[in-house]
Design a protein around this motif. Structure first.
Motif, PDB file in Angstrom:
ATOM      1  N   GLU A  71       0.832  -1.205   0.000  1.00 14.79           N
ATOM      2  CA  GLU A  71       0.000   0.000   0.000  1.00 14.79           C
ATOM      3  C   GLU A  71       0.865   1.253   0.000  1.00 14.79           C
ATOM      4  OE1 GLU A  71      -2.529  -0.332   3.366  1.00 14.79           O
ATOM      5  OE2 GLU A  71      -3.819  -1.885   2.471  1.00 14.79           O
ATOM      6  N   ARG A  72       1.964   1.239   0.802  1.00 24.75           N
ATOM      7  CA  ARG A  72       2.850   2.404   0.834  1.00 24.75           C
ATOM      8  C   ARG A  72       3.559   2.587  -0.499  1.00 24.75           C
ATOM      9  NH1 ARG A  72       4.160   0.337   5.999  1.00 24.75           N
ATOM     10  NH2 ARG A  72       6.138  -0.477   5.212  1.00 24.75           N
ATOM     11  N   ILE A  73       3.956   1.470  -1.125  1.00 24.15           N
ATOM     12  CA  ILE A  73       4.611   1.569  -2.429  1.00 24.15           C
ATOM     13  C   ILE A  73       3.658   2.137  -3.461  1.00 24.15           C
ATOM     14  CG2 ILE A  73       5.590   0.224  -4.341  1.00 24.15           C
ATOM     15  CD1 ILE A  73       6.805  -1.649  -2.246  1.00 24.15           C
ATOM     16  N   SER A  74       2.425   1.641  -3.478  1.00 23.44           N
ATOM     17  CA  SER A  74       1.455   2.105  -4.471  1.00 23.44           C
ATOM     18  C   SER A  74       1.106   3.568  -4.279  1.00 23.44           C
ATOM     19  CB  SER A  74       0.185   1.252  -4.407  1.00 23.44           C
ATOM     20  OG  SER A  74      -0.475   1.428  -3.168  1.00 23.44           O
ATOM     21  N   SER A  75       1.214   4.073  -3.045  1.00 21.10           N
ATOM     22  CA  SER A  75       0.941   5.490  -2.784  1.00 21.10           C
ATOM     23  C   SER A  75       2.230   6.315  -2.796  1.00 21.10           C
ATOM     24  CB  SER A  75       0.232   5.649  -1.435  1.00 21.10           C
ATOM     25  OG  SER A  75       1.039   5.169  -0.374  1.00 21.10           O
ATOM     26  N   LEU A  76       3.336   5.729  -3.257  1.00 21.19           N
ATOM     27  CA  LEU A  76       4.645   6.384  -3.392  1.00 21.19           C
ATOM     28  C   LEU A  76       5.215   6.805  -2.040  1.00 21.19           C
ATOM     29  CD1 LEU A  76       3.977   8.647  -6.512  1.00 21.19           C
ATOM     30  CD2 LEU A  76       4.635   6.251  -6.429  1.00 21.19           C
ATOM     31  N   GLN A  77       4.798   6.133  -0.965  1.00 22.15           N
ATOM     32  CA  GLN A  77       5.287   6.461   0.359  1.00 22.15           C
ATOM     33  C   GLN A  77       6.461   5.578   0.772  1.00 22.15           C
ATOM     34  OE1 GLN A  77       1.934   6.199   2.994  1.00 22.15           O
ATOM     35  NE2 GLN A  77       0.990   8.060   2.218  1.00 22.15           N
ATOM     36  N   SER A  78       6.739   4.538   0.012  1.00 22.01           N
ATOM     37  CA  SER A  78       7.806   3.615   0.378  1.00 22.01           C
ATOM     38  C   SER A  78       8.566   3.215  -0.876  1.00 22.01           C
ATOM     39  CB  SER A  78       7.225   2.386   1.073  1.00 22.01           C
ATOM     40  OG  SER A  78       8.255   1.535   1.542  1.00 22.01           O
ATOM     41  N   GLY A  79       9.804   2.794  -0.695  1.00 25.56           N
ATOM     42  CA  GLY A  79      10.626   2.389  -1.825  1.00 25.56           C
ATOM     43  C   GLY A  79      11.968   3.101  -1.768  1.00 25.56           C
ATOM     44  N   ARG A  96      16.023  21.062  -3.502  1.00 27.16           N
ATOM     45  CA  ARG A  96      14.770  21.793  -3.238  1.00 27.16           C
ATOM     46  C   ARG A  96      13.576  21.037  -3.821  1.00 27.16           C
ATOM     47  NH1 ARG A  96      11.799  26.062  -5.825  1.00 27.16           N
ATOM     48  NH2 ARG A  96      10.911  27.536  -4.331  1.00 27.16           N
ATOM     49  N   LEU A  97      13.740  20.525  -5.034  1.00 26.97           N
ATOM     50  CA  LEU A  97      12.666  19.770  -5.662  1.00 26.97           C
ATOM     51  C   LEU A  97      12.388  18.479  -4.896  1.00 26.97           C
ATOM     52  CD1 LEU A  97      10.734  19.577  -8.085  1.00 26.97           C
ATOM     53  CD2 LEU A  97      12.556  18.416  -9.342  1.00 26.97           C
ATOM     54  N   LEU A  98      13.446  17.799  -4.444  1.00 26.35           N
ATOM     55  CA  LEU A  98      13.282  16.573  -3.674  1.00 26.35           C
ATOM     56  C   LEU A  98      12.572  16.833  -2.343  1.00 26.35           C
ATOM     57  CD1 LEU A  98      16.574  14.503  -4.107  1.00 26.35           C
ATOM     58  CD2 LEU A  98      14.236  13.677  -4.447  1.00 26.35           C
ATOM     59  N   THR A  99      12.910  17.951  -1.704  1.00 25.90           N
ATOM     60  CA  THR A  99      12.276  18.291  -0.433  1.00 25.90           C
ATOM     61  C   THR A  99      10.762  18.403  -0.593  1.00 25.90           C
ATOM     62  OG1 THR A  99      14.254  19.461   0.317  1.00 25.90           O
ATOM     63  CG2 THR A  99      12.188  19.999   1.415  1.00 25.90           C
ATOM     64  N   GLN A 100      10.335  19.028  -1.669  1.00 25.73           N
ATOM     65  CA  GLN A 100       8.901  19.149  -1.929  1.00 25.73           C
ATOM     66  C   GLN A 100       8.298  17.789  -2.264  1.00 25.73           C
ATOM     67  OE1 GLN A 100       9.077  21.981  -5.146  1.00 25.73           O
ATOM     68  NE2 GLN A 100       9.167  23.751  -3.784  1.00 25.73           N
ATOM     69  N   PHE A 101       9.007  16.985  -3.051  1.00 20.43           N
ATOM     70  CA  PHE A 101       8.509  15.681  -3.489  1.00 20.43           C
ATOM     71  C   PHE A 101       8.344  14.720  -2.318  1.00 20.43           C
ATOM     72  CE2 PHE A 101       9.369  11.338  -5.083  1.00 20.43           C
ATOM     73  CZ  PHE A 101       8.341  11.216  -6.000  1.00 20.43           C
ATOM     74  N   LEU A 102       9.218  14.804  -1.318  1.00 24.35           N
ATOM     75  CA  LEU A 102       9.231  13.844  -0.213  1.00 24.35           C
ATOM     76  C   LEU A 102       8.249  14.167   0.904  1.00 24.35           C
ATOM     77  CD1 LEU A 102      13.079  13.216   0.047  1.00 24.35           C
ATOM     78  CD2 LEU A 102      11.348  11.675  -0.883  1.00 24.35           C
ATOM     79  N   LYS A 103       7.578  15.292   0.835  1.00 23.94           N
ATOM     80  CA  LYS A 103       6.599  15.634   1.856  1.00 23.94           C
ATOM     81  C   LYS A 103       5.493  14.583   1.897  1.00 23.94           C
ATOM     82  CE  LYS A 103       7.322  20.637   1.890  1.00 23.94           C
ATOM     83  NZ  LYS A 103       6.736  21.965   1.574  1.00 23.94           N
ATOM     84  N   ASP A 106       7.452   9.625   4.105  1.00 26.47           N
ATOM     85  CA  ASP A 106       8.518   9.466   5.091  1.00 26.47           C
ATOM     86  C   ASP A 106       9.321   8.187   4.910  1.00 26.47           C
ATOM     87  OD1 ASP A 106       7.643  11.829   6.172  1.00 26.47           O
ATOM     88  OD2 ASP A 106       6.441  10.891   7.730  1.00 26.47           O
ATOM     89  N   ASP A 107       8.741   7.163   4.291  1.00 27.43           N
ATOM     90  CA  ASP A 107       9.438   5.885   4.145  1.00 27.43           C
ATOM     91  C   ASP A 107      10.106   5.732   2.774  1.00 27.43           C
ATOM     92  OD1 ASP A 107       8.757   5.055   6.686  1.00 27.43           O
ATOM     93  OD2 ASP A 107       6.850   4.204   6.036  1.00 27.43           O
ATOM     94  N   LEU A 108      10.061   6.774   1.961  1.00 33.89           N
ATOM     95  CA  LEU A 108      10.713   6.719   0.653  1.00 33.89           C
ATOM     96  C   LEU A 108      12.183   7.093   0.825  1.00 33.89           C
ATOM     97  CD1 LEU A 108      10.407   6.269  -2.384  1.00 33.89           C
ATOM     98  CD2 LEU A 108       9.801   8.680  -2.614  1.00 33.89           C
TER      99      LEU A 108
END
Length: 306
Positions: A71-79, A96-103, A106-108
């Motif tokens: 579920e976390r992978i499918s929602s881009l929260q893990s990996g 800067r772009l990564l900081t915005q993308f990772l909001k 937390d598990d990515l």
């Protein structure tokens, strides 16, 4: 065994009591030993059943954890996402772009490495990294690339008289000390060629590996420079006010092409696809912001670039 009776178990799993009894009998036939002792209409778990329950609960626990992970992978929260970036974009633009993308993700896990463009090309071709952001390489089958041709910008001290002009030419810079990249770099070749084409004296004072230190030299009044958009944009993001620098168009145009690189023979992860989409939008945004700034009084666009 959890509910204490066949009838309670049947209600828990949404089956009839005879269906659950049949399922237990079938399982016992498959494993070759009894799970329950049947006396006076009651079922008593055997020691083997107690052991079997522990094994089953461990397996079911792993399945539940796997479901949550998926579920976390499918929602881009893990990996995991591995990015190789060339120096111009490594200090401000990509972080800067990564900081915005990772909001909210937390598990990515992210691996970000800075390398020269030729090294990045080989790392992507050999599938060591998921994506690269570099100067544009020659096409090769082992790499997929999206190319962006970006106009270079003339960087001047903020109090330079040439800031009164909207476009700076080699004639305007005749004899002025210049900072350029190393001789083999395309921007250095194009800049010197522009001076030669107009018969204008080109004075190279600083030879650099990246444009970033050149901004300090220009701010100090030691030289002027024709610089790539990514470096200029990153500098403005980091120090939007009181930079001591002014930016103007340079003609004839000097281009600095950058590319988003991915392995040609590998399937991109969902997280990778999502970040690439954001990166493409961000690169286009850099072009639009700087183009707008060059066509407008610089002070009027500071807040937009921020």
């Amino acid at each position: 065994m959890r509910s204490g009776s066949i009838s309670q178990a049947a209600r828990a799993v949404g089956r009839t009591q005879p269906a659950v009894s049949t399922m237990i009998q079938t399982l016992e036939d498959q494993i070759g030993f009894a799970l329950f002792l049947r006396k006076h209409g009651k079922l008593t778990p055997t020691p083997e059943a107690q052991f079997f329950l522990e094994e089953c609960e461990d397996i079911l626990g792993r399945l539940e954890r796997t479901e949550r992970t998926l579920e976390r992978i499918s929602s881009l929260q893990s990996g995991k996402l591995k990015i190789a970036c060339h120096p111009a974009a490594s200090s401000i633009f990509i972080p800067r772009l990564l900081t915005q993308f990772l909001k909210g993700r937390d598990d990515l896990e992210v691996s970000l490495i800075m390398r020269s463009s030729d090294v990045i090309e080989d790392m992507i071709a050999s599938q060591q990294y998921d994506l690269g952001f570099s100067e544009t390489p020659s096409p090769r089958a082992s790499i997929q690339q999206s190319d962006y041709n970006m106009e270079c910008v003339c960087v001047l001290p903020a109090d330079d008289p040439l800031t009164a002009k909207s476009v700076v030419t080699p004639v305007d810079l005749a004899g002025r000390p210049m900072a350029v990249l190393f001789d083999e770099h395309s921007t250095a070749i194009q800049t010197e060629a522009a001076f030669r084409a107009t018969g204008t004296r080109f004075t190279k004072r600083f030879e650099l590996r990246t444009f970033l230190p050149g901004l300090q030299f220009v701010s100090a009044g030691a030289c002027v420079m024709v610089c790539d958009m990514i470096t200029v944009y990153s500098h403005i993001l980091n120090a939007p006010k009181s930079t001591g620098l002014a930016f103007r168009r340079f003609a004839p145009s000097v281009s600095s092409s950058v590319s988003i690189l991915t392995p040609g023979y590998a399937t991109q992860s969902m997280a990778g696809q999502a970040f690439i989409s954001d990166l493409k939008s961000a690169v286009k945004g850099v072009q639009d912001e700087i183009e707008y700034a060059l066509d407008s009084p610089w002070a009027e666009v500071e807040l937009q670039i921020m």
